[in-house]
Design a protein around this motif. Structure first.
Motif, mmCIF file in Angstrom:
data_model
loop_
_atom_site.group_PDB
_atom_site.id
_atom_site.type_symbol
_atom_site.label_atom_id
_atom_site.label_comp_id
_atom_site.label_asym_id
_atom_site.label_seq_id
_atom_site.Cartn_x
_atom_site.Cartn_y
_atom_site.Cartn_z
ATOM 1 N N ASP A 299 115.153 -94.352 -2.795
ATOM 2 C CA ASP A 299 115.408 -95.178 -3.973
ATOM 3 C C ASP A 299 114.669 -96.507 -3.912
ATOM 4 O OD1 ASP A 299 117.018 -93.204 -4.963
ATOM 5 O OD2 ASP A 299 118.914 -94.186 -4.441
ATOM 6 N N HIS A 300 114.170 -96.860 -2.747
ATOM 7 C CA HIS A 300 113.460 -98.134 -2.588
ATOM 8 C C HIS A 300 112.013 -97.918 -2.138
ATOM 9 C CE1 HIS A 300 117.702 -99.310 -2.635
ATOM 10 N NE2 HIS A 300 117.258 -100.438 -3.146
ATOM 11 N N GLY A 301 111.473 -96.764 -2.498
ATOM 12 C CA GLY A 301 110.060 -96.490 -2.272
ATOM 13 C C GLY A 301 109.672 -96.236 -0.835
ATOM 14 N N LEU A 302 110.615 -95.754 -0.025
ATOM 15 C CA LEU A 302 110.375 -95.557 1.399
ATOM 16 C C LEU A 302 110.683 -94.118 1.814
ATOM 17 C CD1 LEU A 302 112.148 -98.818 2.626
ATOM 18 C CD2 LEU A 302 109.677 -98.474 2.378
ATOM 19 N N ARG A 303 110.109 -93.715 2.923
ATOM 20 C CA ARG A 303 110.382 -92.391 3.479
ATOM 21 C C ARG A 303 110.585 -92.534 4.974
ATOM 22 N NH1 ARG A 303 105.905 -87.558 4.138
ATOM 23 N NH2 ARG A 303 107.135 -86.236 5.542
ATOM 24 N N GLY A 304 111.613 -91.874 5.490
ATOM 25 C CA GLY A 304 111.917 -91.968 6.905
ATOM 26 C C GLY A 304 111.705 -90.663 7.641
ATOM 27 N N TRP A 305 111.483 -90.771 8.945
ATOM 28 C CA TRP A 305 111.347 -89.625 9.839
ATOM 29 C C TRP A 305 112.473 -89.699 10.859
ATOM 30 C CZ3 TRP A 305 107.464 -91.291 6.931
ATOM 31 C CH2 TRP A 305 106.443 -90.409 6.529
ATOM 32 N N PRO A 306 113.374 -88.704 10.932
ATOM 33 C CA PRO A 306 114.538 -88.781 11.818
ATOM 34 C C PRO A 306 114.273 -88.188 13.204
ATOM 35 C CG PRO A 306 114.744 -86.852 10.418
ATOM 36 C CD PRO A 306 113.432 -87.517 10.044
ATOM 37 N N LYS A 307 115.008 -88.697 14.179
ATOM 38 C CA LYS A 307 114.982 -88.118 15.520
ATOM 39 C C LYS A 307 116.338 -88.334 16.180
ATOM 40 C CE LYS A 307 113.063 -92.112 18.109
ATOM 41 N NZ LYS A 307 114.069 -92.188 19.190
ATOM 42 N N THR A 308 116.640 -87.502 17.146
ATOM 43 C CA THR A 308 117.850 -87.752 17.923
ATOM 44 C C THR A 308 117.614 -88.950 18.832
ATOM 45 O OG1 THR A 308 117.223 -86.331 19.797
ATOM 46 C CG2 THR A 308 118.368 -85.281 17.943
ATOM 47 N N SER A 309 118.681 -89.635 19.156
ATOM 48 C CA SER A 309 118.563 -90.772 20.068
ATOM 49 C C SER A 309 118.484 -90.317 21.519
ATOM 50 C CB SER A 309 119.759 -91.708 19.903
ATOM 51 O OG SER A 309 120.950 -91.054 20.338
ATOM 52 N N GLY A 310 118.894 -89.070 21.752
ATOM 53 C CA GLY A 310 119.067 -88.570 23.103
ATOM 54 C C GLY A 310 120.528 -88.591 23.492
ATOM 55 N N GLY A 311 121.330 -89.266 22.661
ATOM 56 C CA GLY A 311 122.782 -89.282 22.815
ATOM 57 C C GLY A 311 123.418 -88.704 21.571
ATOM 58 N N ARG A 312 124.347 -89.474 20.964
ATOM 59 C CA ARG A 312 125.034 -88.970 19.772
ATOM 60 C C ARG A 312 124.451 -89.509 18.475
ATOM 61 N NH1 ARG A 312 130.367 -90.848 19.426
ATOM 62 N NH2 ARG A 312 129.660 -92.713 20.532
#
Length: 341
Positions: A156-169
Motif C-alpha cells: 500500500d506504500h509502494g514497497l515490496r518485501g522479501w521474507p526469511k526465517t530468523s533462525g528462531g521463531r
C-alpha cells in the motif's frame, strides 16, 4: 585442510573441532555448508560492512561480536569505515568473494551481521529491514500472520518485501531501497509502517519499546533500523543446538514453513533444488516517499512522534524519555518526601 571457493584456497584449521555437540557438527561441516549456499550468502554480504558473531569453542562456549576487521584479514578482502552512534569509528570487513566467508568461518563465525549499506556509501542504507519478533505467548504462526499484514502495508506504500526465517521463531522482511535516505529517515519510515500494521492488527502486533507494554503480540522491532543495529543475514547459522539457519523464503512458503526444518544439513539440498529464493532482490530498489509521508501524517494528525532509541545511542532530538512507563508512573506519584503516593 584447505577448501576451494571460486578458485581461492582457504585454510581451515582444526576442521574436526565440534561446534554443535548435540548433533556432532564440526567446523568443517559449517564451512562446507557455507560453500553449498555460496552464491546466496555472498549476494547477501557483498560489499557490506559486516560484523562477525564468533563462537570459537562452539555454541556451548563463549561468543563475541567482532566489529573491527581482524588484524590478519587477507589483503584480498576490502574494508569500509563505519561510524558508531558514539562518534567513534571502525573499519569492518566487506566480503567480495566467497573465500572471505570461509575465512571468517575458520575464525568460528556462525552468524554474519551485515550493515544495511554498501562500502561505497556507508551513510545511506539500501535496505529497510523489519524484524517481526515473537513475544512470550506467541510463536512462529503469529509472526506469519503479522508478516502477511506487513506485506499488505508495504504494498500500500509502494514497497515490496522479501521474507526469511530468523533462525528462531521470528520472521525478517527486507525491502531493497534506493540509497537516498539517512539511518534516521529509514528508522522513521520503519516506525510509521509498524504503527500502520499495529492499527490494522491491534491484537496481534505492537510497536511498544517497553516489554511491559507488549503483551502477547508480535513486536515490530523498529530499532533494528537504527545505526549500528544489524540483523543476522540470510543463510547465517544461528547458535542453537540443532544448527538452524536463517532461511530465505517465498511469500507462498511462509505459512507451511517450519523454522526448525532449515539447518546446515537440509539447506544445501533446498538450495541445490531451488537456488537462492531471494536472487532477484538486488534487481529492485524502492523509494520511501510514501512511508515518510505516512510518518508525517502520524505526527501531524495523530500526535505520534519518535519512539525510544536503544540504550547505547545518544539522546536524539524529539525522542521521548527512556524511562519504563511503570517507573515513570511511580516517579510522578512520588510526593517528594521519599514515599510514593
Amino acid at each position: 585442510m584447505e577448501l576451494e571457493a571460486d578458485g581461492r584456497a582457504v585454510r581451515l584449521s582444526n576442521p574436526d573441532k565440534v561446534y554443535f555437540p548435540e548433533k556432532g557438527y564440526t567446523k568443517r561441516d559449517v564451512a562446507e555448508y557455507f560453500l553449498s549456499v555460496g552464491p546466496g550468502i555472498l549476494r547477501v554480504l557483498r560489499e557490506r560492512p559486516t560484523t562477525l558473531q564468533r563462537f570459537v569453542d562452539g555454541v556451548e562456549g563463549e561468543s563475541f561480536y567482532q566489529k573491527r576487521a581482524p588484524k590478519n584479514l587477507p589483503d584480498w578482502t576490502p574494508t569500509a569505515r563505519i561510524e558508531f552512534p558514539s562518534g567513534r569509528h571502525a573499519d569492518e570487513m566487506c566480503p567480495t568473494e566467497l573465500g572471505a566467508v570461509l575465512w571468517a568461518a575458520n575464525l568460528g563465525t556462525l552468524t554474519f551481521h551485515p550493515w544495511p549499506v554498501r562500502r561505497a556509501d556507508t551513510e545511506h542504507p539500501d535496505e529497510l529491514r523489519i524484524d517481526l519478533d515473537p513475544q512470550p505467548g506467541t510463536d512462529y504462526a503469529d509472526a506469519v500472520r503479522a508478516a502477511h499484514g506487513l506485506r499488505s502495508v508495504l504494498e500500500d506504500h509502494g514497497l515490496r518485501g522479501w521474507p526469511k526465517t530468523s533462525g528462531g521463531r521470528g520472521i525478517h522482511v527486507f525491502v531493497p531501497l534506493v540509497p537516498e535516505w539517512t539511518f534516521t529517515q529509514v528508522r522513521r519510515a520503519a516506525i510509521a509502517l509498524g504503527r500502520e500494521l499495529e492499527r490494522r492488527m491491534p491484537k496481534g502486533v505492537t510497536t511498544a519499546w517497553w516489554k511491559e507494554e507488549r503483551g502477547e503480540r508480535i513486536f515490530v522491532d523498529y530499532n533494528q533500523t537504527a545505526r549500528d543495529r544489524t540483523i543476522a543475514s540470510a543463510y547465517s547459522v544461528r547458535p542453537f543446538p540443532h544448527a538452524p539457519v536463517s532461511a530465505p523464503l517465498r511469500w507462498d512458503e511462509i505459512d507451511d514453513a517450519e523454522p526448525r526444518d532449515f539447518d546446515i544439513r537440509t539447506m544445501p539440498g533446498r538450495y541445490a533444488g531451488l537456488g537462492d529464493a531471494h536472487a532477484d532482490m538486488d534487481d529492485h530498489a524502492f523509494r520511501l516517499d510514501q512511508a515518510l509521508e505516512l510518518a508525517e501524517r502520524d505526527e501531524e494528525e495523530r500526535g505520534l512522534g519518535d519512539l525510544p532509541y536503544p540504550p547505547d545511542h545518544p539522546k536524539m532530538p524529539g525522542e521521548p524519555k527512556r524511562v519504563q512507563p511503570s517507573r515513570a508512573r511511580r516517579d510522578e506519584g512520588d510526593d517528594g518526601d521519599g514515599g510514593g503516593k
